[in-house]
Design a protein around this motif. Structure first.
Motif, short mmCIF file in Angstrom:
data_model
loop_
_atom_site.label_atom_id
_atom_site.label_comp_id
_atom_site.label_asym_id
_atom_site.label_seq_id
_atom_site.Cartn_x
_atom_site.Cartn_y
_atom_site.Cartn_z
N LEU A 214 0.79 -1.23 0.00
CA LEU A 214 0.00 0.00 0.00
C LEU A 214 0.82 1.28 0.00
O LEU A 214 0.33 2.32 -0.44
CB LEU A 214 -0.92 0.02 1.23
CG LEU A 214 -2.03 -1.04 1.27
CD1 LEU A 214 -2.72 -1.00 2.63
CD2 LEU A 214 -3.03 -0.82 0.15
N HIS A 215 2.05 1.24 0.49
CA HIS A 215 2.72 2.50 0.83
C HIS A 215 4.08 2.70 0.15
O HIS A 215 4.87 3.53 0.61
CB HIS A 215 2.88 2.57 2.36
CG HIS A 215 1.59 2.40 3.09
ND1 HIS A 215 1.46 1.62 4.22
CD2 HIS A 215 0.36 2.91 2.84
CE1 HIS A 215 0.21 1.64 4.63
NE2 HIS A 215 -0.48 2.42 3.82
N ILE A 277 -8.30 -1.35 2.86
CA ILE A 277 -8.18 -2.44 3.85
C ILE A 277 -8.91 -3.68 3.35
O ILE A 277 -8.38 -4.80 3.39
CB ILE A 277 -8.74 -1.98 5.22
CG1 ILE A 277 -7.82 -0.92 5.84
CG2 ILE A 277 -8.89 -3.17 6.17
CD1 ILE A 277 -8.42 -0.20 7.03
N HIS A 278 -10.14 -3.49 2.84
CA HIS A 278 -10.92 -4.61 2.29
C HIS A 278 -10.16 -5.31 1.17
O HIS A 278 -10.01 -6.54 1.19
CB HIS A 278 -12.25 -4.08 1.73
CG HIS A 278 -13.33 -3.99 2.76
ND1 HIS A 278 -14.58 -3.49 2.48
CD2 HIS A 278 -13.38 -4.33 4.05
CE1 HIS A 278 -15.33 -3.52 3.56
NE2 HIS A 278 -14.62 -4.02 4.53
N SER A 279 -9.72 -4.54 0.19
CA SER A 279 -9.13 -5.15 -1.00
C SER A 279 -7.80 -5.84 -0.68
O SER A 279 -7.53 -6.94 -1.17
CB SER A 279 -8.94 -4.10 -2.10
OG SER A 279 -8.08 -3.06 -1.66
N THR A 280 -6.97 -5.20 0.16
CA THR A 280 -5.67 -5.78 0.49
C THR A 280 -5.83 -7.02 1.36
O THR A 280 -5.15 -8.04 1.13
CB THR A 280 -4.78 -4.74 1.20
OG1 THR A 280 -4.74 -3.54 0.42
CG2 THR A 280 -3.37 -5.27 1.40
N ALA A 281 -6.72 -6.96 2.34
CA ALA A 281 -6.96 -8.13 3.20
C ALA A 281 -7.52 -9.29 2.36
O ALA A 281 -7.10 -10.44 2.53
CB ALA A 281 -7.93 -7.77 4.33
N GLY A 282 -8.44 -8.98 1.45
CA GLY A 282 -9.01 -10.02 0.60
C GLY A 282 -7.96 -10.68 -0.28
O GLY A 282 -7.95 -11.91 -0.45
N GLU A 283 -7.05 -9.89 -0.82
CA GLU A 283 -5.99 -10.42 -1.66
C GLU A 283 -5.08 -11.35 -0.87
O GLU A 283 -4.71 -12.44 -1.35
CB GLU A 283 -5.17 -9.26 -2.24
CG GLU A 283 -4.05 -9.70 -3.16
CD GLU A 283 -3.21 -8.53 -3.65
OE1 GLU A 283 -2.15 -8.79 -4.25
OE2 GLU A 283 -3.60 -7.36 -3.41
N ILE A 284 -4.74 -10.95 0.35
CA ILE A 284 -3.84 -11.78 1.17
C ILE A 284 -4.55 -13.06 1.61
O ILE A 284 -3.97 -14.16 1.59
CB ILE A 284 -3.35 -10.98 2.39
CG1 ILE A 284 -2.47 -9.81 1.92
CG2 ILE A 284 -2.55 -11.87 3.34
CD1 ILE A 284 -2.04 -8.87 3.03
N ILE A 285 -5.82 -12.96 1.98
CA ILE A 285 -6.59 -14.15 2.37
C ILE A 285 -6.66 -15.15 1.22
O ILE A 285 -6.43 -16.35 1.41
CB ILE A 285 -8.02 -13.74 2.82
CG1 ILE A 285 -7.96 -13.05 4.19
CG2 ILE A 285 -8.94 -14.96 2.88
CD1 ILE A 285 -9.26 -12.38 4.58
N ASN A 286 -6.95 -14.67 0.03
CA ASN A 286 -7.05 -15.56 -1.13
C ASN A 286 -5.71 -16.20 -1.47
O ASN A 286 -5.66 -17.32 -1.97
CB ASN A 286 -7.58 -14.79 -2.34
CG ASN A 286 -9.06 -14.49 -2.22
OD1 ASN A 286 -9.81 -15.28 -1.63
ND2 ASN A 286 -9.49 -13.36 -2.76
N ALA A 287 -4.62 -15.50 -1.20
CA ALA A 287 -3.29 -16.06 -1.46
C ALA A 287 -2.94 -17.14 -0.45
O ALA A 287 -2.21 -18.09 -0.77
CB ALA A 287 -2.24 -14.95 -1.42
N ILE A 288 -3.45 -17.03 0.77
CA ILE A 288 -3.11 -17.99 1.82
C ILE A 288 -3.93 -19.26 1.71
O ILE A 288 -3.42 -20.36 1.88
CB ILE A 288 -3.33 -17.37 3.23
CG1 ILE A 288 -2.34 -16.24 3.47
CG2 ILE A 288 -3.20 -18.43 4.32
CD1 ILE A 288 -2.57 -15.52 4.78
N GLN A 289 -5.21 -19.16 1.36
CA GLN A 289 -6.12 -20.27 1.63
C GLN A 289 -6.48 -21.20 0.48
O GLN A 289 -7.34 -22.06 0.66
CB GLN A 289 -7.42 -19.72 2.24
CG GLN A 289 -8.43 -19.19 1.25
CD GLN A 289 -9.74 -18.88 1.94
OE1 GLN A 289 -9.82 -18.81 3.15
NE2 GLN A 289 -10.77 -18.69 1.16
N PRO A 290 -5.87 -21.14 -0.69
CA PRO A 290 -6.33 -22.03 -1.75
C PRO A 290 -6.28 -23.51 -1.43
O PRO A 290 -7.12 -24.27 -1.90
CB PRO A 290 -5.40 -21.71 -2.92
CG PRO A 290 -4.92 -20.34 -2.66
CD PRO A 290 -4.83 -20.25 -1.18
N SER A 291 -5.27 -23.94 -0.67
CA SER A 291 -5.16 -25.38 -0.44
C SER A 291 -6.24 -25.86 0.50
O SER A 291 -6.72 -25.13 1.36
CB SER A 291 -3.78 -25.72 0.14
OG SER A 291 -3.73 -25.37 1.50
#
Length: 318
Positions: A214-215, A277-291
Motif C-alpha cells: 500500500l505504501h 483495507i478490504h481489498s488488500t486483506a481479501g488479496e492476502i486471504i485468497n493467497a493464503i487459503q487455496p489449499s
C-alpha cells in the motif's frame, strides 16, 4: 463456506471498528492519552532526523522528560540528535509611520521619530532525545498487549505463502529497537525479528506486507502518499482482518495499536481507509487459503459446530 469473502470482510471490519470505539470509551485509553501527551510532536525535518538515526524509534523524549515518566536512559546509549527551536526577541529601532499614509513622522527638530520594537527571531540548537527502547523503568500506560503468544496451525505453509505474495523479500534478522518488524523501501526488503511466537510472527508479517503493498512511494504520487499514522492504521487493520479470518485473534494487540496511532482522530483514518483495507486483506486471504487444509482451517474456526458434524460424518463412512 457459508459466507462469501466479501461478507466475511465486512463483518470483520465492523468488529474492528466496534472494538476500537469501545476502547476509546474506556479508562485505559484516557490514561494512555495522558501519558502520550507528554511526548513531543516533531516537525517533518526532525522526524526525518529521527528516522535516519534510529529507523525503529517509536516514542522519543529528552533525558529529563523520561525521568518525569519514571524511566531512566540506559548507560552508554547514544542519543538521537534533533534541532530544537530557540525563539527570542531582538530589539530594533524603527522610524514611526503615519498609520493612514505610511509616511515617516518627524519631530519638531525635523528628525524622524523613532520607536523601539521587538522582532521575534527563531534560532535552532542541537538537542538530544532517546527512544523508549533506550530506556528502562516504570512501564508506560498501555491500551493493549505488547506481545502475541501462541502457535499457528499450518504455520510453515502460511509463512511460505505470505513470503511468495510479498512484493519485497522477507528476511529474519535481529535489529535494534522495540519494533517487531519493518518494511524498508530503501533497502528493498521486509525484516522480521526472529524468536517471536508463531502468532506474533504471522501478524507482523501480514502487517509489513500490507505496508509493502500500500505504501511504496515509488508507486504513489505526492498527493497519494499518506502520513505515518494513516499507514500504521491501514497496515494493522489489514493484519487484524486477515488473522481473524483464519481464527487467529489479535484483537487486544491490534485494537490498542490502531487506537494508539489514531489518537485525537477518533475513527476517521480507519473509515477513510476501509476500501483499501478490504481489498488488500481479501488479496492476502485468497493467497493464503487455496489449499484444502488451510481452507478447512478457516472454515473450522468460523463454523466449529458444523465442522464437528462433518468430521463425524466422514468417520461414519469409514
Amino acid at each position: 463456506m457459508a459466507q462469501t469473502i466479501k461478507e466475511r470482510l465486512a463483518e470483520l471490519t465492523d468488529r474492528l471498528e466496534n472494538g476500537i470505539r469501545e476502547l476509546y470509551d474506556s479508562n485505559r485509553y484516557a490514561e494512555y492519552l495522558a501519558a502520550m501527551s507528554k511526548f513531543h510532536h516533531y516537525s517533518f525535518g526532525n522526524a526525518l532526523l529521527i528516522l535516519f538515526q534510529c529507523p525503529t524509534a517509536s516514542r522519543v523524549a529528552g533525558y529529563t522528560k523520561w525521568k518525569k515518566l519514571g524511566r531512566q536512559v540506559k548507560r552508554h546509549e547514544k542519543g538521537i540528535q534533533i534541532l530544537a527551536p530557540c525563539p527570542y526577541k531582538r530589539q530594533i529601532d524603527c522610524e514611526q509611520k503615519d498609520p493612514n499614509t505610511g509616511q515617516t513622522l518627524y519631530g519638531p527638530d525635523g528628525k524622524p521619530l523613532v520607536e523601539t520594537m521587538f522582532e521575534p527571531i527563531t534560532r535552532f540548537k542541537v538537542a538530544t532525545v532517546f527512544d523508549i527502547s533506550q530506556t528502562e523503568g516504570r512501564e508506560l500506560p498501555n491500551i493493549g498487549v505488547s506481545e502475541l503468544t501462541g502457535e499457528v496451525e499450518h504455520f510453515t505453509e502460511i509463512f511460505d505463502r505470505l513470503t511468495e505474495l510479498s512484493p519485497l523479500p522477507i528476511e529474519m534478522e535481529d535489529f535494534p529497537g522495540a519494533a517487531k518488524g519493518y518494511a524498508s523501501f530503501q533497502e528493498q526488503r521486509i525484516v522480521i525479528r526472529p524468536g517471536m511466537s508463531q502468532m506474533q510472527t504471522i501478524k507482523t508479517l501480514v502487517h509489513e506486507i500490507a505496508h509493502a503493498k500500500l505504501h511504496d512511494p515509488a508507486h504513489l504520487s505526492p498527493e497519494e502518499r499518506k502520513q505515518r499514522r494513516e499507514k500504521e492504521v491501514e497496515a494493522e487493520s489489514v493484519a487484524y482482518v486477515v488473522c481473524q479470518h483464519f481464527g487467529l485473534d489479535t484483537s487486544e494487540y491490534s485494537f490498542g495499536y490502531i487506537a494508539g496511532w489514531s489518537r485525537g482522530r477518533e475513527l476517521t483514518e480507519l473509515k477513510a481507509s476501509l476500501d483499501c483495507i478490504h481489498s488488500t486483506a481479501g488479496e492476502i486471504i485468497n493467497a493464503i487459503q487455496p489449499s484444502e487444509p488451510l481452507y478447512e482451517l478457516a472454515e473450522k474456526m468460523q463454523n466449529p459446530k458444523q465442522h464437528q458434524v462433518n468430521h463425524k460424518e466422514k468417520r461414519s463412512r469409514k
